[in-house]
Design a protein around this motif. Structure first.
Motif, short mmCIF file in Angstrom:
data_model
loop_
_atom_site.label_atom_id
_atom_site.label_comp_id
_atom_site.label_asym_id
_atom_site.label_seq_id
_atom_site.Cartn_x
_atom_site.Cartn_y
_atom_site.Cartn_z
N LYS A 124 -33.03 60.32 -3.68
CA LYS A 124 -32.07 61.43 -3.67
C LYS A 124 -32.09 62.09 -2.31
CE LYS A 124 -32.37 62.54 -8.53
NZ LYS A 124 -32.67 63.55 -9.54
N ARG A 125 -30.98 62.60 -1.94
CA ARG A 125 -30.86 63.38 -0.72
C ARG A 125 -30.62 64.83 -1.12
NH1 ARG A 125 -32.64 59.31 1.53
NH2 ARG A 125 -31.35 57.70 2.39
N ILE A 126 -31.14 65.74 -0.33
CA ILE A 126 -30.95 67.15 -0.59
C ILE A 126 -30.00 67.70 0.46
CG2 ILE A 126 -32.05 69.39 -0.77
CD1 ILE A 126 -34.60 67.92 -1.58
N TYR A 127 -28.93 68.32 -0.02
CA TYR A 127 -27.94 68.89 0.87
C TYR A 127 -27.55 70.25 0.30
CZ TYR A 127 -23.65 69.51 3.53
OH TYR A 127 -22.68 70.01 4.34
N GLN A 128 -27.84 71.32 1.02
CA GLN A 128 -27.56 72.70 0.62
C GLN A 128 -28.09 72.98 -0.79
OE1 GLN A 128 -23.42 73.54 1.20
NE2 GLN A 128 -23.62 73.53 3.41
N ASP A 129 -29.38 72.74 -0.98
CA ASP A 129 -30.12 73.02 -2.22
C ASP A 129 -29.62 72.23 -3.43
OD1 ASP A 129 -31.74 74.74 -0.86
OD2 ASP A 129 -30.59 76.52 -1.41
N LYS A 130 -28.89 71.16 -3.22
CA LYS A 130 -28.45 70.31 -4.33
C LYS A 130 -28.93 68.90 -4.06
CE LYS A 130 -24.33 72.97 -5.39
NZ LYS A 130 -22.86 72.96 -5.45
N LYS A 131 -29.30 68.20 -5.14
CA LYS A 131 -29.75 66.82 -5.02
C LYS A 131 -28.58 65.89 -5.27
CE LYS A 131 -34.08 68.01 -7.12
NZ LYS A 131 -34.93 67.77 -8.27
N TYR A 132 -28.44 64.93 -4.39
CA TYR A 132 -27.39 63.92 -4.53
C TYR A 132 -28.05 62.55 -4.57
CZ TYR A 132 -24.17 67.61 -3.24
OH TYR A 132 -23.44 68.77 -3.21
N ARG A 133 -27.67 61.76 -5.54
CA ARG A 133 -28.22 60.42 -5.67
C ARG A 133 -27.48 59.50 -4.71
NH1 ARG A 133 -29.97 57.50 -11.13
NH2 ARG A 133 -30.89 55.71 -10.15
N THR A 134 -28.21 58.79 -3.89
CA THR A 134 -27.61 57.88 -2.92
C THR A 134 -28.35 56.56 -2.97
OG1 THR A 134 -29.07 58.66 -1.18
CG2 THR A 134 -26.94 59.74 -1.36
N GLU A 135 -27.73 55.57 -2.42
CA GLU A 135 -28.37 54.26 -2.30
C GLU A 135 -29.28 54.28 -1.08
OE1 GLU A 135 -28.07 51.87 -4.51
OE2 GLU A 135 -26.74 53.14 -5.67
N VAL A 136 -30.36 53.57 -1.17
CA VAL A 136 -31.34 53.57 -0.08
C VAL A 136 -30.81 52.83 1.14
CG1 VAL A 136 -33.65 52.86 0.57
CG2 VAL A 136 -33.25 53.73 -1.71
#
Length: 131
Positions: free
Chosen positions: A109-121
């Motif tokens: 997961k990536r964190i962007y502005q206090d939100k977690k976003y699921r991304t591919e590695v």
């Protein structure tokens, strides 16, 4: 007018639960923390269940398994109070480590502005040249 004294109950509330009297006829000379009893019991239980194959292999040398059944829980209980990684109690440290691994390492997961976003590695970012 009398001035009222304010009391700080922090020390009294942070005192751990202690056990001294076990039965009507048997009591200990000094009280023992309940957490130490719980750590000892959980360690001994894990030796009898989870690590049973390893303990069976130790029976090659007579008496080694019995020594391990006594020494391992005692040493774990003694280390329980003395070890404080990163200034935390060991159970807080283990809980934080396991939650970090579960939340961030196993599922990328990536964190962007206090939100977690699921991304591919292996997701690649490609920039385009402007003008």
């Amino acid at each position: 007018m009398k001035r009222k004294n304010l009391y700080n109950y922090k020390k009294a509330l942070n005192v751990p639960y202690m056990v001294q009297k076990l039965t009507k006829k048997f009591s200990l000379e000094n009280p023992i923390k309940v957490t130490k009893i719980a750590v000892f019991a959980l360690t001994l239980l894990s030796l009898f269940t989870i690590f049973k194959p390893l303990m069976i292999m130790l029976r090659v040398i007579p008496g080694l398994d019995l020594a391990c059944y006594a020494l391992i829980p005692i040493s774990v209980t003694m280390m329980y109070d003395s070890v404080e990684p990163d200034g935390l109690k060991i159970y807080h440290y283990l809980w934080d480590s396991v939650s970090y691994i579960l939340q961030y390492k196993l599922i990328p997961k990536r964190i962007y502005q206090d939100k977690k976003y699921r991304t591919e590695v292996d997701e690649k970012i490609q920039f385009e040249k402007m003008g």
